[in-house]
Design an enzyme around this catalytic site. Structure first.
Site, PDB file in Angstrom:
ATOM      1  N   GLU A 140       0.849  -1.187   0.000  1.00 53.34           N
ATOM      2  CA  GLU A 140       0.000   0.000   0.000  1.00 53.34           C
ATOM      3  C   GLU A 140       0.880   1.231   0.000  1.00 53.34           C
ATOM      4  OE1 GLU A 140      -3.612   2.265   2.439  1.00 53.34           O
ATOM      5  OE2 GLU A 140      -2.720   0.440   3.256  1.00 53.34           O
ATOM      6  N   ASN A 146      -4.662   4.963  -2.261  1.00 50.05           N
ATOM      7  CA  ASN A 146      -5.909   5.539  -1.747  1.00 50.05           C
ATOM      8  C   ASN A 146      -6.379   6.681  -2.634  1.00 50.05           C
ATOM      9  OD1 ASN A 146      -6.433   4.270   1.089  1.00 50.05           O
ATOM     10  ND2 ASN A 146      -4.240   4.701   1.030  1.00 50.05           N
ATOM     11  N   GLU A 182      -8.073   2.276  -3.676  1.00 47.18           N
ATOM     12  CA  GLU A 182      -8.883   2.132  -2.474  1.00 47.18           C
ATOM     13  C   GLU A 182      -9.754   3.370  -2.276  1.00 47.18           C
ATOM     14  OE1 GLU A 182      -6.433   1.332   0.879  1.00 47.18           O
ATOM     15  OE2 GLU A 182      -5.437  -0.405  -0.029  1.00 47.18           O
ATOM     16  N   ASP A 230     -12.030   0.655   1.394  1.00 48.64           N
ATOM     17  CA  ASP A 230     -11.152   0.847   2.545  1.00 48.64           C
ATOM     18  C   ASP A 230     -11.979   1.097   3.805  1.00 48.64           C
ATOM     19  OD1 ASP A 230      -8.805   1.074   3.922  1.00 48.64           O
ATOM     20  OD2 ASP A 230      -8.400   3.138   3.305  1.00 48.64           O
ATOM     21  N   GLU A 258      -6.237  -4.596   8.258  1.00 49.39           N
ATOM     22  CA  GLU A 258      -5.241  -3.589   8.619  1.00 49.39           C
ATOM     23  C   GLU A 258      -4.943  -3.650  10.115  1.00 49.39           C
ATOM     24  OE1 GLU A 258      -6.007   0.158   5.735  1.00 49.39           O
ATOM     25  OE2 GLU A 258      -7.608  -0.208   7.164  1.00 49.39           O
TER      26      GLU A 258
END
Length: 757
Positions: free
Chosen positions: A526, A584, A616, A646, A703
């Protein structure tokens, strides 16, 4: 267009020269050409104008009727048997032209319109009064008595001329009013229109003075008036009117007409003039009286509207607009008072702690009731000179001056929160967080003059400090301190520095690995942004992303992170490190219809397959504008780009989004991961979420994994991949490569969506 105007002018020259009766047919033809040319100029202007389109349309129709009257007069004059009635069509058309021209002049001078926006009733009443006044002069000149008709022995032609001249006189007054009250006097067009009506009316006045006979030189004046009107239409607007529809000014005009009409009627009766003139004047008085009643009703409605505009609908106290106006007046007065000591101004801003919980649990109706009950407790206890207002939501403000001690207001607030409120069948305690800001006229005490917005912002900042530190009215009040609250986080400078930092390439992307739960192999990374500040060093996202979001920089940050991430992924692929990249997307970027095209171009430029990129998005971002965001996500999916929801589980429409969105991944929020071992409910939610995702052919990434026990529990529940400090912190690209090398750089190829994706 200038050629049309020139044609109008040239056509009217011979028209003026043929003022005798020798060539009636030629006069008729030239009159038709002149009026048509001028009318076409006005129509052209009406079509081109925007704000003044209605004005010139009215002028064009007025010109058309005026031309019909003039041409009809010429036609009637050409027929021997109808010559005694030559002025009839002209008078009828002039009467029909008046309301159009009057409306045009009034609308020209006004930006906005209200009830009877063109004040037409008052204009017609004024015409009647002026006609009666002129008729008095004609009747007295002829020495007529009270029983000799409307204008005594004056001919019906003279009576028609009186009506026409009265209309022209009122139009001239309307033009002058527009010129000076609306500040159009610098616009030459208004004076050209004024001149046009002066020239058009001069012949009528001369005919009235001469006993009803129109002089031969009246025709050139009529022609010149048409030229002036056409010239006004050709010229471009240079100045905007400043007058708006004001019932107060209209009321004054109605009073003037009523007073003048009564005076004319009195003169008629005392001087023995024809009684018809008194009737004409009284009709004008009646019309203006009706208009006056309309004005009074409109003023009453305006007063109600202004009161409502300054009152909060829910609580009935002052609203933000009223408060700011009052506070600005108080501050200006205090600053202007230089002799002797002056009292300071104190602003207390407060809100209810945990008010959102009341709305969420009991409903917004209960929340509104709580605000109303709080207001009813506070308002009667405040000093008479204090102003109590609601800024919005659950935020209120009290402004006290004239030497009212601040502790007295605080005591009222403290008393209001002591007893619970009966809301929705339960007792609710309302704790208040209060911030205070003060200002005094003495420069030594508080510095330069501030306005209401600044003082409210200071009190609001102190209030949020009280809320953060948990100090409510029952304890202490936080007072604004310039050293502590004055741009505490350097907000403005941070915004400027971040804007520069994005352009200067100061953003850095770190990468946190995502591992398969079963064998611990690397499945993806990520991309997480950092800011390499030239002075403050490397800043974490929490130190600048909120600033970027609130000041419109989030899209630029997202685009830069996306660009760096895809470029880094391409570099790794060239060195044999094939890894899935997750980036993201901000809420604003998700609404950008050009994003799929941008992503496609970026992937093509770096020769990266679309299936290796995961974008995301949060549920909150999806819910902002669902239709637009869904269209963007679907377009990205059509490219082959994978989608991921997310922080899954923290939104309000998770199942709906799962059903509609073309996503391949769910990311469990770290709040579930952290409580997995201690909260059976969290474990149950994770288990059911994993099962639901697998049923929908989606992989699940957890996460915030920080210990082996949590990893084992997630693996046991079937979670596909994990991410967290247990594996590695977000690392710069070189350190991530070293981390991969330490693990022998084993990067498996793509797996099935359920197991790895």
């Amino acid at each position: 267009m200038l050629s049309v105007l020139l044609l109008a002018a040239l056509a009217q020259v011979p028209l003026a020269l043929t003022g005798g009766g020798a060539w009636p047919t030629v006069r008729f033809a030239l009159a038709l050409v002149a009026v048509t040319a001028t009318w076409r100029v006005l129509v052209w202007r009406a079509r081109r104008a925007t704000a003044e389109g209605l004005v010139w349309r009215l002028f064009s129709w007025g010109c058309f009727l005026y031309g019909v009257g003039a041409v009809s007069t010429a036609a009637v004059a050409a027929v021997p048997g109808l010559q005694p009635y030559t002025d009839v069509p002209n008078a009828v058309c002039a009467a029909l032209t008046f309301p159009l021209a009057y409306r045009a002049l009034v609308r020209w001078s006004r930006r906005s319109a209200g009830v009877d926006p063109d004040d037409l009733l008052n204009g017609v009443s004024a015409v009647l009064v002026v006609a009666a006044l002129v008729g008095v002069g004609v009747a007295l000149r002829a020495g007529d008595g009270v029983d000799s008709g409307l204008l005594g022995s004056a001919s019906w032609r003279e009576q028609l001329l009186v009506l026409q001249d009265a209309c022209v006189f009122i139009l001239l007054g309307a033009a002058l009013t527009a010129a000076f009250t609306a500040r159009l006097h610098r616009d030459v067009r208004i004076w050209l229109v004024f001149a046009a009506y002066c020239l058009a009316g001069a012949g009528g006045v001369a005919a009235l003075v001469d006993g009803g006979t129109r002089p031969t030189w009246a025709l050139p004046l009529w022609a010149a008036g048409l030229v002036a009107l056409a010239a006004a239409a050709v010229l471009e607007a240079r100045f905007e009117p400043t007058q708006t529809s004001d019932p107060v000014k209209s009321t004054v005009g109605s009073f003037v007409v009523v007073a003048a009409g009564l005076a004319v009627a009195t003169v008629v009766l005392l001087a023995g003039a024809p009684r018809g003139l008194a009737l004409c004047a009284l009709l004008g008085v009646l019309g203006s009286s009706v208009r006056l009643l309309v004005n009074l009703f409109e003023l009453a409605q305006l007063a109600v509207s202004r009161r409502e505009a300054l009152t909060d609908d829910l609580t009935g106290i002052a609203n933000r607009r009223a408060l700011v106006r009052h506070l600005d007046e108080v501050l200006a007065h205090r600053a202007a008072t230089t002799e002797g000591p002056t009292a300071g101004v104190q602003v207390l801003v407060f809100d209810l702690d945990h008010f959102k919980e009341v709305n969420d649990s009991l409903g917004h109706g209960a929340g509104d009731g709580l605000l109303q009950m709080l207001t009813q407790r506070i308002a009667p206890e405040l000093p008479a000179s204090a102003v109590f207002a609601r800024l919005g939501g659950d935020e209120f403000v009290v402004v006290s001056d004239d030497g009212v001690p601040g502790d007295r207001v605080l005591a009222v607030l403290d008393g209001a929160q002591r007893e619970p409120f009966p809301v929705g069948g339960v007792s609710v305690h309302a704790d208040l967080s209060v911030g205070r800001a003060t200002w005094e006229a003495s420069p030594a005490a508080s510095g330069p003059v501030v306005d209401a917005t600044v003082l409210l912002r200071r009190a609001d900042t102190a209030m949020y400090d009280a809320k953060r530190t948990g100090r409510a009215v029952g304890g202490s009040v936080v007072t604004y301190d310039p050293d502590r609250h004055g741009d505490t986080h350097g907000l403005l400078s941070t915004v400027a520095e971040l804007r520069h930092g994005i352009a200067a390439g100061q953003l850095r992307v770190h990468f946190q690995p995502q591992l398969h739960s079963g064998d611990g192999t690397l499945s993806g990374v990520e991309a997480l942004v950092r800011w390499q500040h030239p002075v403050r060093g490397l800043l974490a996202p929490g130190e600048f992303l909120d600033v970027a979001e609130s000041h419109g920089l989030m899209d630029a940050v997202t685009q830069e992170v996306l660009r760096q991430s895809v470029a880094q992924q391409a570099a790794w692929r060239r060195r044999g490190l094939v890894v899935r990249m997750s980036v993201n997307l901000s809420a604003g970027t998700l609404l950008d219809a050009s994003l799929p095209e941008t992503v496609a171009a970026l992937l093509a430029r770096h020769d990266v397959p679309a299936t290796s990129l995961v974008l995301e998005v949060t549920e909150t971002a999806l819910l902002r504008e669902p239709e637009r965001s869904l269209a963007v996500v679907e377009a990205l999916g059509a490219l082959g780009v994978q989608g991921s929801i997310d922080d899954f589980g923290t939104g309000y429409s998770s199942l709906t989004q799962l059903r509609q969105l073309p996503v391949s991944e769910l990311k469990l929020d770290r709040s579930f991961t952290a409580d997995l071992l201690s909260d059976p409910r969290a474990a149950a939610i994770v288990a059911h979420t994993v099962g639901l995702a697998h049923a929908l052919q989606l992989r699940v990434v957890a996460e915030g994994v920080e210990d082996e026990e949590t990893l084992a529990a997630l693996t046991g529940l079937g979670c596909d991949e994990t991410q967290g400090f247990l594996h590695a912190r977000p690392l710069p690209a070189p350190e991530f490569e070293a981390w991969c090398a330490a693990r022998e750089g084993a990067v498996p190829g793509p797996r099935s969506p359920v197991s790895a994706g």
